[in-house]
Design a protein around this motif. Structure first.
Motif, short mmCIF file in Angstrom:
data_model
loop_
_atom_site.label_atom_id
_atom_site.label_comp_id
_atom_site.label_asym_id
_atom_site.label_seq_id
_atom_site.Cartn_x
_atom_site.Cartn_y
_atom_site.Cartn_z
N GLU C 248 20.04 22.87 70.30
CA GLU C 248 18.64 22.41 70.41
C GLU C 248 17.85 22.91 69.19
O GLU C 248 17.99 24.07 68.80
CB GLU C 248 18.03 23.01 71.69
CG GLU C 248 17.04 22.10 72.38
CD GLU C 248 17.75 20.97 73.14
OE1 GLU C 248 18.49 21.30 74.08
OE2 GLU C 248 17.55 19.79 72.80
N VAL C 249 17.01 22.06 68.60
CA VAL C 249 16.21 22.49 67.45
C VAL C 249 15.12 23.46 67.85
O VAL C 249 14.43 23.25 68.85
CB VAL C 249 15.42 21.31 66.84
CG1 VAL C 249 14.95 21.68 65.45
CG2 VAL C 249 16.19 20.06 66.87
N LEU C 250 14.90 24.48 67.07
CA LEU C 250 13.79 25.40 67.20
C LEU C 250 13.83 26.25 68.47
O LEU C 250 13.11 27.23 68.58
CB LEU C 250 12.43 24.70 67.15
CG LEU C 250 11.93 24.31 65.76
CD1 LEU C 250 10.81 23.30 65.86
CD2 LEU C 250 11.40 25.53 65.03
N VAL C 251 14.63 25.83 69.46
CA VAL C 251 14.76 26.65 70.66
C VAL C 251 16.00 27.51 70.44
O VAL C 251 17.12 27.02 70.44
CB VAL C 251 14.93 25.79 71.91
CG1 VAL C 251 15.05 26.68 73.14
CG2 VAL C 251 13.76 24.85 72.05
#
Lengths: 258, 258, 258, 258, 258
Positions: C248-251
């Protein structure tokens, strides 16, 4: 209170109003409610997309800072630090504890307390540097908010103008074309003035204050570490006085050498 | 959910629609399918030339982040780290292992696990710094995608306008010139709004989140290394509290000194 | 082949052509030989003033890279490095020599060969860092060439427009003014599209590839130095896996902690 | 002589002239003495406000450099350094003295002489680095002058246009409005071409040369320090060859590994 | 006095006036009191919002510096430092005390006095570096003020133009439209010239002076530290001469090697 910014804002508006009146125009021609709503509202809304609420609510505080903040003289800070260094030399570092309550600069007080608590010099410096980084980060965000407002207000000025032109062109009425064009152009004027007379200069002034504040903190670190290591107060004064401005700009023939 | 960005986007559109209606215009005049296609499609296509598919498909996730992400309070992180430091001091570093499952911050968990595994402090720090660099790089790419969209949408707004003008000028019909000009200008309006109300602020907000996230990670490293070296929890708290915001912006008279 | 850039370029052109046709225009109106000559030729000539021939002749290669290059997965690199580290641990560093011919990444091969040659770790690192600097410099020049083309093409679009306007105004013929204006505007349209659909995105994509390539090289250095110093393969894997993207991006709740 | 820049400048002008003639225009329409005076003179005068005379007088030299300079191949430098390293290994460092007169690169000669003089390695490196800084500073100023010219020429193009429009509007004569507008636009055209076909690309090319020159100097330092410390010529060659460009751009499968 | 800037400013104005007269225009058409008031006043007022009074009042001094400052030759400084180094070698460091009164460069004098006072080399260097930072900070602010003026003057030129257009359009009188437009355009002309002929070049020239001044200070530090550590005057001269410009620009075949 440092009045220069306030006088600058007021004078610019007075100049514009007087030019309008001198040319037989009525300032009323330049008041357009839709324009004010689009530029003011659009600027604020776009900035709300950029930042969360906890930052947005700081806008009034930031504007107050621009008009009412006053930089404190670094000269007083130098005197205070040298006098603390002298006390520490004469009566020992612990003697500074009783002077703590008279220090209203929280950064300095934090540092001196760590010294009197006997913390290691490395820890003192690293904690104070963390503080500087955190303060610099907060100032950076503050300036960023005002910059975002200054960057978006001419954009919404253009939006108001385009909206006016489209409305005008879609119900073209040759007799009214001049007046409609005038209203459209007022939108651009609002955007340009809002940005360049208020928000971009606001951001510049906060950067100036921030640079001065961070320089004071640097001075504080030099002084506190000097006090802790028992450095000669004369040398501390010499180091700190390097930051004091000479009486003449850019011509470096100053008392630092004395 | 942090609603500020959402309210900002909606309010700006409501302001524009209400101004249009108040001036006797119909919002329909401002809807131009060709313009929407050129600006939306062109912006997306140009961004596809800038980035490979594995980045392009993240666009919906990035937009969701802007509207729904919530920064976690650094205060909670400070409390957690200080409480871990106290456990470690009282019961030894190995005792942290049983607290690992309650730590939902993967960066922190990675660090604590390395500490309980008995890895050397240098290795722990260098691994966590590699992580910070990698996260910063990914955030940078994410912002870059939204910036590319924000940079290209006014360009395709201009393309729509130029295309409309060329079509109009090549079949010049004096009666329709106003309406055609209006449609052409709507293209510019779309491009300017898409960029300045959506994609550029999106990129700004991701930068804000990224700065906060990276600051949390820095806090994490300070805490983890302090725990590993058996530093006094009081000193760890002091270091970490330097990052906490004072109640007042830019006026630095905060609890950090307490 | 990574097709996203290719699809992006084609789709944008299809969108524009379909809008033109849908509005009853003929795409032929938008074809102006003089404009193509001025923008294409001017852009290339101005870039020739910026760079010597040995750089200019790389333009076709650079464009091919944008459309056909494929980033290699860092995951494979991590696996390769960990497997090399395991061989080295089990059978000694010299055993890597027989695996050299299967390594098609020249940077990695250079590094492993230096290790099997028994060069000092400092020398290995400094030589590999020189390589990274040299590669970064070459990538920087490559992006610079495409940026120069992207920066000058709208300028020559404006030149085409100004030239068209001057020619039109100096033989003013009221009946033809619309058509002439249309041709003049086509120049601006060409310049804007050439820059924003091709050369500026090309430069962005090369930056993306360059960042990935340099990140791979950093991974390579971490792995090679780890192998040379006989570091535990598990720790090498941990360090290298910090660079792998989470699903997951940024998470940031990723397998790196596992 | 590297002819690419020269061919670029000439070709761009030929393209523009041929387009003008092909459209039945006379190139004479595009010659406006007042415009040439305002753009050329204004650009030079504004640059004179930016820099003192000792820098301004370098303008002809800088322009000559753009058209006539030739980058020397780093390959030759690598060969020279490796051959010097071999001599030094075989016959001792003092033997380099007799080869000094054949070295036409003054930076290299300075370095080798310091080595044969028996200066300490630290001093050699710090002196050569001071030289690099000083050269980089001078190159930076040179580029700055050409950039200032490139930045101000479109401004004076706009000044010429505004001046033409004001003169035209204050004696409005409907029959001549087309011709006057044409002359006004020629000013903008001059400014845009002067900047984007000459001075901005000139500044770019000087940056390119400067980067190559500074890279050569870095190579020189690596070689000289290697020679002084008696490093194996094979390792020196390996280090230096990291800087050599591979035959294929961006595809890093080069002989450096051999 | 360095007259280049002065001649540049005067010549540019003469060129513009002579072009106006040659085209049968009267320079009076270009004098518009309202425009002067809006651009001059607006620029000053906006800058007053950016900076506090203690900085604003330096504007006249800054402008005087641009026109009347003269960079001192680094060659003289090199000679002075080498001669001081020779005295110190021959007669001891204390002998420099009697030469102090002949040193009119306060930075150098401060440094030499610290050396004769027997301060530790580390302290000497750190105090002089603090001075350089402080001077660099002050120069940066000075340039910032002139840049702010250069950035806002075209904005107020646009404000004057918009104001003129709105007034004209709201009392549209076909006979006067040309003259009114002319006056409106004069505002843009003022703004563009004020910025690009005065304030932006002023800021550039201050940057040039600042770079030279800071380079002199670096030279001073190298010399002072060399003197303090009793370095051979020949080596000090060699180090310092690295900064001297060769007779030919960018062609590095200079006396430094001699």
């Amino acid at each position: 209170m440092e009045r220069t910014s306030f006088i600058g804002s007021i004078s610019a508006i007075l100049i514009l109003v007087s030019v309008i009146i001198a040319h037989g125009g009525s300032p009323g021609v330049f008041i357009d409610k839709a324009g004010i709503l689009i530029i003011g509202g659009g600027m604020l809304c776009a900035t709300m997309v950029c930042y969360p609420f906890e930052e947005i609510r700081k806008i009034p505080t930031l504007i107050r800072l621009v008009y009412f903040n006053k930089t404190r003289s670094p000269k007083d800070l130098v005197e205070l630090l040298v006098s603390l260094a002298e006390s520490a030399r004469r009566e020992g570092v612990l003697s500074l504890e009783k002077r703590l309550e008279n220090i209203d600069d929280s950064f300095l007080a934090t540092g001196i307390r760590m010294v009197t608590d006997g913390m290691a010099p490395d820890a003192v410096e690293s904690i104070l540097r963390l503080k500087i980084d955190a303060v610099a980060g907060r100032h950076h965000t503050g300036r960023g908010i005002l910059s975002a407002m200054g960057r978006t207000s001419p954009v919404f000025g253009l939006v108001a103008t385009l909206l006016g032109l489209v409305l005008m062109l879609s119900h073209m009425d040759p007799d009214k074309i001049g007046g409609s064009m005038a209203i459209a152009l007022v939108g651009t004027l609002y955007g340009v003035l809002t940005a360049n007379l208020f928000f971009l200069p606001f951001s510049d002034k906060l950067r100036y204050y921030s640079e001065k504040e961070l320089e004071r903190m640097e001075l504080g670190i030099i002084g506190i570490l000097g006090i802790q290591s028992g450095e000669n107060p004369r040398i501390i004064r010499m180091k700190l006085s390097m930051f004091l401005p000479p009486s003449e700009v850019l011509v470096e023939s100053e008392e630092g050498a004395a």
